[in-house]
Design an enzyme around this catalytic site. Sequence first.
Site, PDB file in Angstrom:
ATOM      1  N   ASP A  90      44.335  34.716  33.514  1.00 20.34           N
ATOM      2  CA  ASP A  90      45.789  34.779  33.545  1.00 20.34           C
ATOM      3  C   ASP A  90      46.286  36.213  33.619  1.00 20.34           C
ATOM      4  OD1 ASP A  90      46.879  31.877  32.769  1.00 20.34           O
ATOM      5  OD2 ASP A  90      45.031  32.279  31.655  1.00 20.34           O
ATOM      6  N   ARG A  91      47.358  36.388  34.376  1.00 20.51           N
ATOM      7  CA  ARG A  91      47.989  37.705  34.468  1.00 20.51           C
ATOM      8  C   ARG A  91      48.703  38.062  33.165  1.00 20.51           C
ATOM      9  NH1 ARG A  91      50.073  40.863  38.779  1.00 20.51           N
ATOM     10  NH2 ARG A  91      51.689  42.302  38.075  1.00 20.51           N
TER      11      ARG A  91
END
Length: 352
Positions: A90-91
């Site tokens: 995930d960013r």
Amino acid sequence: MMDAPCPGFAGDPTRQLAFAHGGPVLDGTLRAAPEDFVVEEALGYAASGAGEHVMLTVRKRERNTHDVARALARLAGVPQVAVGYAGLKDRNALATQHFTVQLPGRDAPDWSTLQDGSLEILASQRHNRKIRRGALRGNRFRIRVSAVGGDRDLAERRLQSIREAGVPNYFGSQRFGRDGSNLDRVAALFAGQGRRPNREQRGLLLSAARAYLFNRVAAARVADASWGRVLDGDVISLAGSQRQFLYQPDDATVARRLAQLDIHPTGPLCGRPSRALRPTGAALRLEERALCEWSPWIEALAGMGLDADRRALRLAVEDLEWQWQDDSLQIGFALGAGAYATAVLRELVRIS
């Protein structure tokens, strides 16, 4: 190419998926800060200490995996294909993961020049092979849900149910892009419309298409309460393994192994015919009903060279632990490769 069966997608395509445990019992806020969503990748093996690759352990904050891979390739002066990693992280998270960079006969650059507030190099060691996609044991998550409201006693019971029975192994919303935008791009790709995506983008879109179709089957199995039990003709997967086998009704061990989360029924990752086992009987009929309107997408995936495969419909949530604080819930757990933390959280908390 061919027309998509749907003119467009609006919003998160996972929002309407069936719940296995009755729906969320809490409200809360997720990812108020990247440190509220901590992911630690477990490869299941260590760097070999010698070889033409360099294995890097990095901690990234508010950067996606592709961006880090590009930065490593630029610094090393190699094409991006020379950079390997096991999966996307995930960013909007604090994520620790591993990369390899192929540098045969060359000294490694000074990786520390990449370090800033968004990237930290934790370790660097020679390794004998490239990290391949999916080549990991799993991930450990430590998540803080803030501004929690709802019935905590009921939430305790829900957490116990998740620990004992697992959750549906849905692909998470990040697979489909913001508000499901990748699915509109899939429809355009399959219809031969719009700009032709590059190799990286094409892979993401095809993965999104397969994930969407799998989720439809998984939701149908949840709706008829068969996501954690076998149907006649099911293909069964062995937990923590790539091994799959056809359900045999005379196998007296199946019920016990299902209860122990040792085996799981599977759903389709659509593509062209392959060595993957194919369901029959009731299991096949359910899948055909769930996907009857989506044959153009299935044909397109096969035509683009993806081999059919299977994925477990049920996800065991390992080492689940939690702690209540004043207005938040701290929750930790481990998942196998390819699983999404959001598949766990959605059964417990409605995220704002």
